[in-house]
Each structure stands twice: as structure tokens, then as C-alpha cells.
Design a protein around this motif. Structure first.
Motif, PDB file in Angstrom:
ATOM      1  N   ARG A 419      20.139 -26.529  -5.369  1.00 20.24           N
ATOM      2  CA  ARG A 419      20.227 -27.976  -5.172  1.00 20.24           C
ATOM      3  C   ARG A 419      19.350 -28.368  -3.986  1.00 20.24           C
ATOM      4  O   ARG A 419      19.292 -27.659  -2.978  1.00 20.24           O
ATOM      5  N   VAL A 420      18.678 -29.504  -4.103  1.00 18.45           N
ATOM      6  CA  VAL A 420      17.806 -30.013  -3.048  1.00 18.45           C
ATOM      7  C   VAL A 420      18.317 -31.373  -2.601  1.00 18.45           C
ATOM      8  O   VAL A 420      18.531 -32.274  -3.434  1.00 18.45           O
ATOM      9  N   ALA A 421      18.541 -31.516  -1.300  1.00 18.13           N
ATOM     10  CA  ALA A 421      18.948 -32.791  -0.715  1.00 18.13           C
ATOM     11  C   ALA A 421      17.779 -33.362   0.070  1.00 18.13           C
ATOM     12  O   ALA A 421      17.026 -32.620   0.703  1.00 18.13           O
ATOM     13  N   TYR A 422      17.625 -34.675   0.025  1.00 21.34           N
ATOM     14  CA  TYR A 422      16.557 -35.319   0.791  1.00 21.34           C
ATOM     15  C   TYR A 422      16.966 -36.737   1.151  1.00 21.34           C
ATOM     16  O   TYR A 422      17.949 -37.281   0.620  1.00 21.34           O
ATOM     17  N   ILE A 423      16.237 -37.323   2.077  1.00 18.78           N
ATOM     18  CA  ILE A 423      16.481 -38.698   2.512  1.00 18.78           C
ATOM     19  C   ILE A 423      15.507 -39.609   1.779  1.00 18.78           C
ATOM     20  O   ILE A 423      14.292 -39.441   1.894  1.00 18.78           O
ATOM     21  N   ASP A 424      16.059 -40.551   1.035  1.00 11.03           N
ATOM     22  CA  ASP A 424      15.232 -41.469   0.256  1.00 11.03           C
ATOM     23  C   ASP A 424      15.192 -42.824   0.957  1.00 11.03           C
ATOM     24  O   ASP A 424      16.242 -43.349   1.363  1.00 11.03           O
ATOM     25  N   GLU A 425      13.993 -43.364   1.116  1.00 15.82           N
ATOM     26  CA  GLU A 425      13.798 -44.664   1.754  1.00 15.82           C
ATOM     27  C   GLU A 425      13.271 -45.641   0.700  1.00 15.82           C
ATOM     28  O   GLU A 425      12.215 -45.420   0.120  1.00 15.82           O
ATOM     29  N   ILE A 426      14.025 -46.707   0.475  1.00 12.73           N
ATOM     30  CA  ILE A 426      13.650 -47.704  -0.527  1.00 12.73           C
ATOM     31  C   ILE A 426      13.614 -49.065   0.136  1.00 12.73           C
ATOM     32  O   ILE A 426      14.600 -49.482   0.784  1.00 12.73           O
ATOM     33  N   GLU A 427      12.505 -49.747  -0.005  1.00 13.97           N
ATOM     34  CA  GLU A 427      12.388 -51.099   0.552  1.00 13.97           C
ATOM     35  C   GLU A 427      13.302 -52.048  -0.209  1.00 13.97           C
ATOM     36  O   GLU A 427      13.326 -52.085  -1.432  1.00 13.97           O
ATOM     37  N   GLN A 428      14.059 -52.822   0.569  1.00 15.50           N
ATOM     38  CA  GLN A 428      15.023 -53.738  -0.033  1.00 15.50           C
ATOM     39  C   GLN A 428      14.308 -54.954  -0.608  1.00 15.50           C
ATOM     40  O   GLN A 428      13.400 -55.512   0.012  1.00 15.50           O
ATOM     41  N   ARG A 429      14.745 -55.354  -1.799  1.00 17.78           N
ATOM     42  CA  ARG A 429      14.153 -56.523  -2.452  1.00 17.78           C
ATOM     43  C   ARG A 429      15.182 -57.645  -2.541  1.00 17.78           C
ATOM     44  O   ARG A 429      16.381 -57.420  -2.520  1.00 17.78           O
ATOM     45  N   SER A 430      14.666 -58.846  -2.646  1.00 13.20           N
ATOM     46  CA  SER A 430      15.543 -60.009  -2.821  1.00 13.20           C
ATOM     47  C   SER A 430      15.975 -60.094  -4.276  1.00 13.20           C
ATOM     48  O   SER A 430      15.624 -59.259  -5.105  1.00 13.20           O
ATOM     49  N   GLU A 431      16.743 -61.118  -4.599  1.00 15.62           N
ATOM     50  CA  GLU A 431      17.191 -61.277  -5.981  1.00 15.62           C
ATOM     51  C   GLU A 431      16.000 -61.431  -6.916  1.00 15.62           C
ATOM     52  O   GLU A 431      16.034 -60.999  -8.048  1.00 15.62           O
ATOM     53  N   ASP A 432      14.976 -62.086  -6.415  1.00 18.32           N
ATOM     54  CA  ASP A 432      13.723 -62.134  -7.171  1.00 18.32           C
ATOM     55  C   ASP A 432      13.009 -60.803  -6.943  1.00 18.32           C
ATOM     56  O   ASP A 432      12.470 -60.544  -5.868  1.00 18.32           O
ATOM     57  N   ARG A 433      13.041 -59.912  -7.907  1.00 14.78           N
ATOM     58  CA  ARG A 433      12.599 -58.543  -7.747  1.00 14.78           C
ATOM     59  C   ARG A 433      11.129 -58.438  -7.361  1.00 14.78           C
ATOM     60  O   ARG A 433      10.671 -57.400  -6.913  1.00 14.78           O
ATOM     61  N   ILE A 489      25.118 -31.894   4.781  1.00 15.47           N
ATOM     62  CA  ILE A 489      26.300 -31.027   4.801  1.00 15.47           C
ATOM     63  C   ILE A 489      27.397 -31.569   3.885  1.00 15.47           C
ATOM     64  O   ILE A 489      28.263 -30.827   3.418  1.00 15.47           O
ATOM     65  N   ILE A 490      27.345 -32.876   3.596  1.00 14.28           N
ATOM     66  CA  ILE A 490      28.359 -33.474   2.727  1.00 14.28           C
ATOM     67  C   ILE A 490      28.263 -32.919   1.302  1.00 14.28           C
ATOM     68  O   ILE A 490      29.223 -32.949   0.539  1.00 14.28           O
ATOM     69  N   PHE A 491      27.080 -32.397   0.942  1.00 12.47           N
ATOM     70  CA  PHE A 491      26.891 -31.877  -0.411  1.00 12.47           C
ATOM     71  C   PHE A 491      27.353 -30.429  -0.561  1.00 12.47           C
ATOM     72  O   PHE A 491      27.361 -29.892  -1.669  1.00 12.47           O
ATOM     73  N   THR A 492      27.689 -29.768   0.538  1.00 15.69           N
ATOM     74  CA  THR A 492      28.161 -28.378   0.459  1.00 15.69           C
ATOM     75  C   THR A 492      29.650 -28.362   0.145  1.00 15.69           C
ATOM     76  O   THR A 492      30.346 -29.382   0.279  1.00 15.69           O
ATOM     77  N   ARG A 493      30.146 -27.219  -0.255  1.00 16.07           N
ATOM     78  CA  ARG A 493      31.567 -27.076  -0.548  1.00 16.07           C
ATOM     79  C   ARG A 493      32.000 -25.651  -0.253  1.00 16.07           C
ATOM     80  O   ARG A 493      31.169 -24.770  -0.020  1.00 16.07           O
ATOM     81  N   GLY A 494      33.305 -25.439  -0.261  1.00 18.07           N
ATOM     82  CA  GLY A 494      33.835 -24.112  -0.009  1.00 18.07           C
ATOM     83  C   GLY A 494      34.388 -23.965   1.392  1.00 18.07           C
ATOM     84  O   GLY A 494      34.300 -24.868   2.233  1.00 18.07           O
ATOM     85  N   GLU A 495      34.949 -22.797   1.662  1.00 23.64           N
ATOM     86  CA  GLU A 495      35.562 -22.521   2.975  1.00 23.64           C
ATOM     87  C   GLU A 495      34.553 -22.031   4.001  1.00 23.64           C
ATOM     88  O   GLU A 495      34.764 -22.184   5.196  1.00 23.64           O
ATOM     89  N   GLY A 496      33.467 -21.398   3.555  1.00 20.04           N
ATOM     90  CA  GLY A 496      32.454 -20.871   4.473  1.00 20.04           C
ATOM     91  C   GLY A 496      31.152 -21.634   4.355  1.00 20.04           C
ATOM     92  O   GLY A 496      30.835 -22.208   3.304  1.00 20.04           O
ATOM     93  N   LEU A 497      30.389 -21.634   5.442  1.00 15.76           N
ATOM     94  CA  LEU A 497      29.086 -22.309   5.447  1.00 15.76           C
ATOM     95  C   LEU A 497      28.120 -21.486   6.284  1.00 15.76           C
ATOM     96  O   LEU A 497      28.393 -21.147   7.439  1.00 15.76           O
TER      97      LEU A 497
END
Length: 1001
Positions: A419-433, A489-497
Motif C-alpha cells: 500500500r502507498v500513502a501520499y499527500i494529495d493537494e487539490i485546488e478548491q473550486r467554487s460551485e461554478d466548476r 500512520i492512520i493507515f497501519t493496523r495491528g499491535e506492532g509497528l
């Protein structure tokens, strides 16, 4: 591979320990030669054989196994009695120790050849070769009875009865020698072809290996790293570790790897592009891994590098081969995915009907039951293990069409559970797309996986979004690497890391022990608390790349083994140093996470995780039965930047409230242990170098004031022999030998003290003291600067192969303030000290006092040239001088980087003073005042003063300094304004100024 396997099936006919064949390899041929040349010296031969326990075991096992096979094959009544009688007589001679005295050993090679021939026939097991088997039996019987056994004993068996019609007198005659050729020939006399079973085939194969393998056990396997891994794994099985539960009952765990923009997979262009010396990365790898390169060519069935370019598939394999030997993300992902392979294998062994490794061979058919079992094993492995790579820039790289994004996608396709986690940046648009809201950006933490293309589709593989979590703002507020871990880290699971770095590796055999390790979380190691961090040892796999990498590898190995073992028990001050450590994930998530990320102060984010765990009543342990690979920097510049980063981090730790709180809450002895094993080492290093300065300036004061001359005339000082001996021993110890003592002890404990001593001597010959003394200056400079002014920053080291020559301008930028300036200062102090005191001081006394200091000066000034590839090549020196002159004369300005101009570099180098506090500025001023000692002391020792002690002489020296600065500034301004229009006049003026100063001197 067969040489590494112990027997799977138990042989009840053998009452012997059956060692792996590689330990017994070549023992039988050697013993055969020894017996043939023994000349009936039975006791001496027995001593020589018993001196090698593996040879002794090989002989006993081969004899017992051969006897068992012969008795199994022979079924005829007459033949059985012959065989039983021969073996009983041999056993009797072995028991009373007269085997070689009684029998002739010169015929053993012939018997050996026939035995090997028989074993080959048994392996083939063909009906039409029955006649060959009968001949083998008859030839072996003839050799034993006529050549090996003594004549008198055999002749005694010939008399006293008739062997007609198969009637044998059991008391007198064994058999009739005239009918030897009739034995084993009748139907039913021997069992051939033999009924084939797995146990029988394994028994025959093992005996064949023991008899015919002539390779030395030291060469199996031939690869040094493979031998190291097998040795550590086999030794670790005898260590104290918890019993492993079944996979479905084990604790689950995740692995998290932060990634920014490092190398994912070497491209062909990167591998084949030569540097200025004509050396490419691929050529370099071929030279440092020659056996692995030959093995690779053999696997792909090619003879040379050119043939690998015949197909894209072979080119891909070449890229992977090179990437698996560098510090790339591909190597790390492959290593961590071994966890899943190991769990899948162990789950299969838990569920399979058969036991042991043969269960895999016996369940290879593609039946519906086996497919269902395979699916169950994969499901169990996915439940217990998850691997997340936090590729911070993956979204940007994907949109820009970067090749790194394609390589990451290729990794996800190769390992579907990645699994690959990344930070996505999206410019916000108004109601008129169609309209964007300027300046407003939405930030998301995204988790993706690969979706493999269908068989009937030619489209490229794509990634599929699993989760998308909206963030309240930018995720990277503090230090980049810990923030990168925190958002994923929110995407990990289990007792150990496990927070694995991008330059690490793992091994399949070590992954098999992960079940045992996770059980440590269920044990109270100090009788009170469960562990919250399980510390592991690291293996530095870059030690073979260069001599500097070898020094760093030995230094790191001693720290992560004997050092951390001591810190964990009994000192109880081990924190989180190495990224292989396994966190109690739930404990740390509910107590602030595993990565503090405040900018500057948490530059070394790993150790602060250990501080937080200990402050919150956690328990940190250390376990050496499992290890993870780790890459280190391999060039001097890379190592220096890494040392600078660590020194900066320790400076910030010294200023942090975490160390303050630990010091207040520890008991006295634990507080001292914590101090020495964290910031105390760097503080002691700083004090050591400051002591050198105090010593030199104190000596300079003594010689300039005349006190040293007066003291040297005192008999109590002049005839103080113990003081001279102390100075001599001090100068010997200070050269840097003690820095290697922990390495010497660790290598001695693991590989023997003879090996440790030889490696220690080799390190000295490869200038290890020079490297460690140079490293001392790096630690001192950056730790001291951080204490005075703060401002620690992350320094990327590159993690690449150093197959290029570093230019002098680059070395100057890196080492000018930390080494060159300080080295020149100490050199001038030593020269002035000698000039002003040589009239009354002996040369021997001067050498004893200053030998170690001259060594430090030489190291700080010339180590960058010694450890620089082609550092003393004349053409490189000329090119470096030209490049440095160009850099030193370039003017700085806005947007001009420090690599292009000395002025920009100087402003960047002094930038820390702009943000320093009053205490730091005052301390810097006080330290700079030491240079006035030069001026004040030297002025009154010049001949021009004519021994005048008036203060006006000191004032006049200031006028001279001001005049020199004025002339230099005039020349600088004149060069810029008049050198172009009045070049000849300007050069004449410069020449007159130079001649004037020369005449004054």
C-alpha cells in the motif's frame, strides 16, 4: 542447495547425528588418503580423525549408511551370511582398535570407486542395469576378501568343509572361493530395482554427496554474505526466544516506510553513464560483487553485459539486480515483503497435512483443495501483516509523469499487498466548476493499491484509491520525515509497528522469526512492565563498498550490538536508535505517536520516540536473535553530512525538555547512564577539543611570557621523569586507537579475537585513526554551534555510490569552518610555540608534547584529500584549483546559490548568527577574542620593537593592521573599477605594493 539440508526422514538404522552435508563435505576423500598412507599406525590415524569431529562423524555415518543399504539390498540366504560375517568382523576390529593393523588399506580407493558406482546405479534404478549391480557386488566382495582382509585370516576360512550346493559350515568355512562369481547372480539374491520412496531416495542422495563432494566446507556457500547470513541465523536459533504460535494466533503488525524523492529503481542510463574517470555504477557493482554478477549471468543464461540488452525483460532484470545492491526503495520493499512470504509459508505449514518443508513438494499439484489452501494462507498473511510506504510526493510525481511514479506503481503491481500513502493537494473550486478559488487548497491523506491489468487488456497498470482522508491544512508543518510518518500512520493496523527507513533491507530467514519476536510484547521483562519498544540489531550491508564504509560499518555494528545490549540491560537507558525497532502501536498512538515533528528541535525524531516511551512508563528492551539490514553512507562527504546531522540533533536534545525531564525523574545511577549514552558523548567530545585549545593557548602564553623558560630551569620540573612518561603515553593514546576498542571487542565476541586483531591491524593500515580523528572535528563543530546558536537542519546525504571525484570547492564549502580554519589555527599555534621556545627546549620534549596535536592538525587539513577518489592526481588538482578560483571570485546576490559564489556561501554560513540569542552572540565574541593573544604576544617578540615594552608598540601594531586592511580594500575596489580600462597601470601598482611589503619584511 542439497548441501544445506539436514535429512527430512528419520533413519532408524543409523544411531548417528546427521549434520548438514556442507559441514561434512570433502571429509571422506581426505580420510581415504589418510588411511591409505597410514602404514598401519592405527592409533595415530585415529587421533588425526578424532581431532576433526566432522570427519569422525562423516566416517561413522557413511559406514553405517552403507551397511544399512547393503543389508537392505541383499536378500539371498548365502549372500546374507557372507555380508553379515564380513560386517561383524569389521565391527570387531573397530571395537578392539586393530582395524588398520589387521587389514590392508591400500585397496580402499578401489573399494571407494565401486561403492560410488553402485550408488550411481541405485540412483538411476533401471532394470536393464541389474547386471552392472551384480558385478559391483562381486567386485566389492573380491576386493574386501582378497585385497583388504589379511591373508592368514582369509586362508583360515578356506579349509575344513565344502561349500557345495550352498551348504556352509557356520563354524569353520565361510564360503568356497571358487564360486565367488556365483554369489549375487541368482534370481532373488539382491533386491534391484529397489522400491522407490522419498526416504530411500534421500538416503542414497545423502550418501552420494558425502562420498563425492570434494568442495571445502569453508567454500559452501562461496558468497561471503550468504555465509554470514546462514551463520547468524543458525546461531540465533540457540538464543533465548519465545516459542512461536501459529500464524492465526500471532500478534499482527505493520511496517511503515517514509519516502520522499530518493532513488526507486536505477535506470539503464544511470547504470551505464560513466563519470569523469570513465567508471559507471554498473561497472563499479560488477567489481565489488564479482561472484554475484557471475551468478546473475548464469541465471539469465547470458555470457556478458551486451547480451542482456537483447530484450526488455533482461534489461528489467539487470536494473533490479543493480537496485538490489544499492540503497533504493526497491530493495527496501523487497526486503519488507519477505515478512508476508514468511507468514504465508508458515501459515501453509500450520494448515498442511504433511509436516516440514516436504509439505510444499507434496502439495504442488493444482487441485481445488490446494488452491483453497493457498487462498487461506494468503488471507491469513494479509490479516497479520500490512506494509505501507508513505510516498509524500507521489501525487505530484504522478501528475507530472515522473519516472519515479512509474517505478512505484511497478512495485505495487509486483507486490499486490503493498500500500502507498501520499499527500494529495487539490485546488478548491467554487460551485461554478470553471472558476478556481485563488490560494485555497484542500489537502488529503490518500492510500492506494495497484490494480493489475486484465489478461485481455493492453492498458497500463493503474492504482486504485482505498481511503481518502481530508486534512485540516498542510500536513508538513514540522520536520519532513516525521510528518510524513504521522500522516500515514492512520493507515497501519495491528499491535506492532516497525518504522523502517528507505535505506534498509530484510532477509527471508530473519522474517521467519517475527512471530517469536512479537511474543515478547506479552512478557514482563523487568517483572513489572510489558515492553513498549522491542529493540533489534542492524547489519550494515554497505561495509564492502569502500574503506570508509567499512569503518562506519564496524562502528555501527559495535553500537547496535554490544552497545545497545548494555544500554538495555543492566543500565535500562536504551531508547529508540535504530529503525528496525518494533513499537507497541496502540501504546504509542494513545500517547502522542511514534514521531515528534517540531521543526529544528526534533531533527533526530527517532530517539525522541524512545524518550517519550520512557517518560510515559514504557519499557524498552533489546533482542539480538533477529536483525534487519541497514545501509550507511559510503563517502567522506556523505559520512560528514550524516555526522553533522547527528551532532546537530544531539545539540537540540541537550536543549530539549525531554532530557531535562528524564534527568529529574531517573535515579542517580540511571541519570548518569542516560547522560553518557546520549548527549554526554558529544559533550565530552566538545570538551576534548576545547581542552586542546586551552592547552595550546596556555602553552603559547607560557612561551610568550617567558614563564616556560623559567620553569624549565627548575630542577623539579626538568628532571620529572614520570611527567615525561605520562606525556609520551598520552600522545600515543590520543592518536585515536581507543575509538576502535568497542569494534575490536564486538568482532572478537562474534568472530573470534584472532579475526578481530587482524581486522584492527588492517583498519590501522587503511588510516582508520585519520578518519575517526577527522570525525571528531565534525562532531565538535556542529554540536558546539547548535548549543550556542541553535538552528539544526536536516542534511541530505544522497545514499549513492561514491564513484566520482569531489571537487576542492565542494570540500572547502563543507569543511572550511569545521576543519580547515581550526586546523590552520592550531598549526600556527604549534609553529609559534616551537619558534619562540626552541632555544631552551629540546626537540624530544617538543615532539612528546605535540605529536598527537600535529596528528590532529594533519588529519583535519588533509583527510578530505586522502579519502577523495583521485585526490592526488595532478590533472584533477589543476582542475580543482581552476574551479575553486572561479567560485571564490564570483559575486553573490539574490538567487545565486552557495555552489556558485563564495559570497553566497559565506552569507549562508553566517546565517545562524542572525537568529542567535544574546548569549550565543556574547559567547561567539568571547571566543573570537582569543586571536588578540597572537597579536599582543607576537608584537613584543619582533626584532623591530627592540625589546621595548611600551604600550605604544601595541597601538602601533593596530595602525599596521588598519593600513593593511585599507590597502587590501583599495586593491579590491580598484580591481572592479580600473582593471578593465587601466589594466597595465593597475598591475604596476599591485607590483609596487607587493615589493614594498616584501622590503618591509
Amino acid at each position: 542447495m542439497n548441501l544445506l539440508l539436514v535429512p527430512y526422514w528419520a533413519d532408524r538404522d543409523l544411531d548417528e547425528i546427521q549434520w548438514p552435508p556442507f559441514l561434512l563435505a570433502s571429509k571422506i576423500p581426505i580420510a581415504l588418503d589418510m588411511a591409505k598412507d597410514s602404514d598401519s599406525r592405527d592409533r595415530e590415524l585415529q587421533k588425526r580423525i578424532e581431532a576433526d569431529p566432522y570427519m569422525f562423524c562423516a566416517i561413522r555415518e557413511c559406514y553405517a549408511s552403507f551397511r544399512s543399504i547393503i543389508r537392505f539390498l541383499v536378500e539371498g540366504k548365502r549372500e546374507k551370511k557372507v555380508i553379515d560375517d564380513i560386517f561383524s568382523k569389521v565391527d570387531k576390529r573397530i571395537a578392539d582398535g586393530s582395524l588398520i593393523k589387521t587389514y590392508r588399506m591400500s585397496a580402499l580407493p578401489s573399494l571407494y570407486d565401486h561403492i560410488v558406482k553402485l550408488i550411481k546405479l541405485l540412483l538411476e534404478n533401471k532394470q536393464d542395469e541389474r547386471g552392472q549391480v551384480v558385478l559391483c557386488f562381486q567386485d566389492m566382495l573380491e576386493i574386501v576378501t582378497k585385497d583388504i582382509m589379511a591373508d592368514e585370516e582369509f586362508s583360515s576360512l578356506e579349509h575344513g568343509g565344502s561349500g557345495h550346493d550352498g551348504m556352509i559350515d557356520p563354524l569353520h568355512q565361510l564360503f568356497d572361493t571358487k564360486k565367488l562369481d556365483q554369489l549375487f547372480a541368482s534370481t532373488g539374491a539382491i533386491k534391484f530395482p529397489t522400491p522407490v520412496s522419498e526416504a530411500w531416495r534421500e538416503k542414497i542422495n545423502r550418501l552420494y554427496l558425502l562420498l563425492t563432494t570434494k568442495e571445502s566446507a569453508m567454500d559452501v556457500p562461496s558468497n561471503i554474505d550468504a555465509r554470514r547470513r546462514i551463520s547468524f541465523f543458525s546461531n540465533s536459533l540457540f538464543m533465548d526466544m519465545p516459542a512461536a504460535p501459529k500464524v492465526r494466533n500471532m500478534l499482527s503488525f505493520s511496517v511503515l516506510t517514509p519516502y520522499y524523492t530518493e532513488e526507486v529503481l536505477f535506470s539503464l542510463q544511470e547504470l551505464e553513464e560513466p563519470n569523469e574517470d570513465g567508471v559507471s555504477i554498473l561497472f563499479y557493482l560488477q567489481k565489488i560483487f564479482p561472484d554475484e554478477w557471475n551468478n546473475f549471468l548464469e541465471r539469465v543464461e547470458r555470457n556478458n553485459e551486451e547480451e542482456l540488452k537483447e530484450s526488455p525483460e533482461l534489461e528489467e532484470k539487470l536494473r533490479l539486480w543493480a537496485s538490489y545492491r544499492g540503497q533504493t526503495l526497491t530493495r527496501t520493499v523487497r526486503g519488507m515483503m519477505y515478512y508476508r512470504e514468511a507468514l504465508e509459508l508458515q501459515a501453509f505449514l500450520d494448515m498442511a497435512k504433511h509436516e516440514g518443508y516436504k509439505a510444499i513438494e507434496l502439495n504442488t499439484e493444482d487441485s481445488e483443495e490446494n488452491r483453497s489452501l493457498k487462498s487461506q494462507c494468503e488471507a491469513v498473511a494479509d490479516m497479520k501483516f500490512m506494509y505501507v510506504v508513505s510516498c509524500q510526493q507521489y501525487g505530484i510525481q504522478k501528475r507530472s509523469g515522473s519516472e519515479r511514479a512509474q517505478d512505484i506503481l511497478r512495485l505495487m503491481t509486483k507486490y499486490p499487498s503493498l500500500r502507498v500513502a501520499y499527500i494529495d493537494e487539490i485546488e478548491q473550486r467554487s460551485e461554478d466548476r470553471s472558476k478556481k478559488l485563488n490560494g485555497k487548497v484542500n489537502y488529503f491523506s490518500v492510500l492506494v493499491r495497484a490494480v493489475p491489468k486484465s489478461f485481455d487488456s493492453s492498458e497500463q497498470n493503474l492504482d486504485q484509491e482505498i481511503y481518502r482522508i481530508k486534512l485540516p491544512g498542510p500536513a508538513i508543518l514540522g520536520e519532513g520525515k516525521p510528518e510524513n510518518q504521522n500522516h500515514a500512520i492512520i493507515f497501519t493496523r495491528g499491535e506492532g509497528l516497525q518504522t523502517i527507513d528507505m535505506n534498509q533491507d530484510n532477509y527471508m530467514e530473519e522474517a521467519l522469526k517475527m512471530r517469536n519476536l512479537l511474543q515478547e510484547f506479552l512478557k514482563k521483562h523487568d517483572g513489572v512492565r510489558y515492553p513498549t519498544i522491542l529493540g533489534l540489531r542492524e547489519h550494515i550491508f554497505t561495509g564492502s563498498v569502500s574503506s570508509l564504509a567499512w569503518f562506519m560499518s564496524n562502528q555501527e555494528t559495535s553500537f547496535v550490538t554490544i552497545g545497545q545490549r548494555l544500554l538495555a540491560n543492566p543500565l535500562k537507558v536504551r531508547f529508540h536508535y535504530g529503525h528496525p525497532d518494533v513499537f507497541d502501536r496502540l501504546f504509542h498512538l494513545t500517547r502522542g505517536g511514534v514521531s515528534k515533528a517540531s521543526r529544528v528541535i526534533n531533527l533526530s525524531e527517532d530517539i525522541f520516540a524512545g524518550f517519550s516511551s520512557t517518560l510515559r512508563e514504557g519499557n524498552v528492551t533489546h533482542h539480538e536473535y533477529i536483525q534487519v539490514g541497514k545501509g550507511r553512507d559510503v563517502g567522506l562527504n556523505q559520512i560528514s553530512m550524516f555526522e553533522a546531522k547527528i551532532a546537530n540533533g544531539n545539540g537540540e536534545q541537550t536543549l530539549s525538555r525531554d532530557i531535562y525531564r528524564l534527568g529529574h525523574r531517573f535515579d542517580f545511577f540511571r541519570m548518569l547512564s542516560c547522560y553518557f549514552t546520549t548527549v554526554g558523548f558529544y559533550f565530552s567530545t566538545l570538551v576534548t577539543v576545547l581542552t586542546v585549545y586551552v592547552f595550546l593557548y596556555g602553552r603559547l602564553y607560557l612561551v610568550l611570557s617567558g614563564l616556560e623558560q623559567e620553569l624549565s630551569q627548575e630542577p623539579a620540573i626538568r628532571d620529572n621523569k614520570p611527567l615525561q612518561v605520562a606525556l609520551a603515553s598520552q600522545s600515543f593514546v590520543q592518536i585515536g586507537f581507543l575509538m576502535a576498542l568497542p569494534m575490536l571487542m564486538e568482532i572478537g565476541l562474534e568472530r573470534g579475537f584472532q579475526t578481530a586483531l587482524s581486522e584492527f591491524i588492517l583498519m590501522q593500515l587503511q588510516l582508520a585513526p585519520v578518519f575517526f580523528t577527522f570525525s571528531l572535528g565534525t562532531k565538535t563543530h556542529y554540536y558546539g554551534r547548535t548549543l550556542l546558536h541553535g538552528g539544526a537542519k536536516y542534511r541530505p546525504t544522497g545514499r549513492g555510490f561514491v564513484v566520482f571525484h569531489a571537487k576542492f570547492a565542494e570540500n572547502y564549502r563543507l569543511y572550511s569552518r569545521s576543519h580547515f580554519v581550526k586546523g590552520i589555527e592550531m598549526m600556527i599555534l604549534l609553529i609559534v610555540y616551537q619558534i619562540c621556545g626552541h632555544t631552551y627546549r629540546s626537540t624530544v620534549a617538543y615532539v612528546l608534547i605535540t605529536a598527537s596535536l600535529w596528528f590532529m592538525v594533519g588529519t583535519w587539513l588533509f583527510a578530505p584529500f586522502l579519502f577523495n577518489p583521485s585526490g592526488f592526481e595532478w590533472q584533477k588538482i589543476v582542475d580543482d584549483w581552476t574551479d575553486w578560483n572561479k567560485w571564490i571570485n564570483n559575486r553573490g546576490g539574490i538567487g545565486v546559490p552557495s555552489e556558485k559564489s563564495w559570497e553566497s556561501w559565506w552569507e549562508e554560513e553566517q546565517e545562524h548568527l542572525q537568529y542567535s540569542g544574546k548569549r550565543g552572540i556574547i559567547a561567539e565574541i568571547l571566543l573570537a577574542l582569543r586571536f588578540f593573544i597572537y597579536q599582543y604576544g607576537l608584537v613584543y617578540h619582533l626584532h623591530v620593537t627592540r625589546e621595548t615594552k611600551s604600550f605604544l608598540v601595541y597601538g602601533a601594531s593596530w595602525l599596521v593592521i588598519v593600513l593593511i586592511l585599507f590597502v587590501m580594500k583599495t586593491v579590491s575596489v580598484g580591481r572592479r573599477k580600473f582593471s578593465a580600462s587601466y589594466q597595465l597601470v593597475f598591475r604596476l601598482i599591485k607590483g609596487l605594493i607587493f615589493l614594498t611589503f616584501l622590503s618591509i619584511l
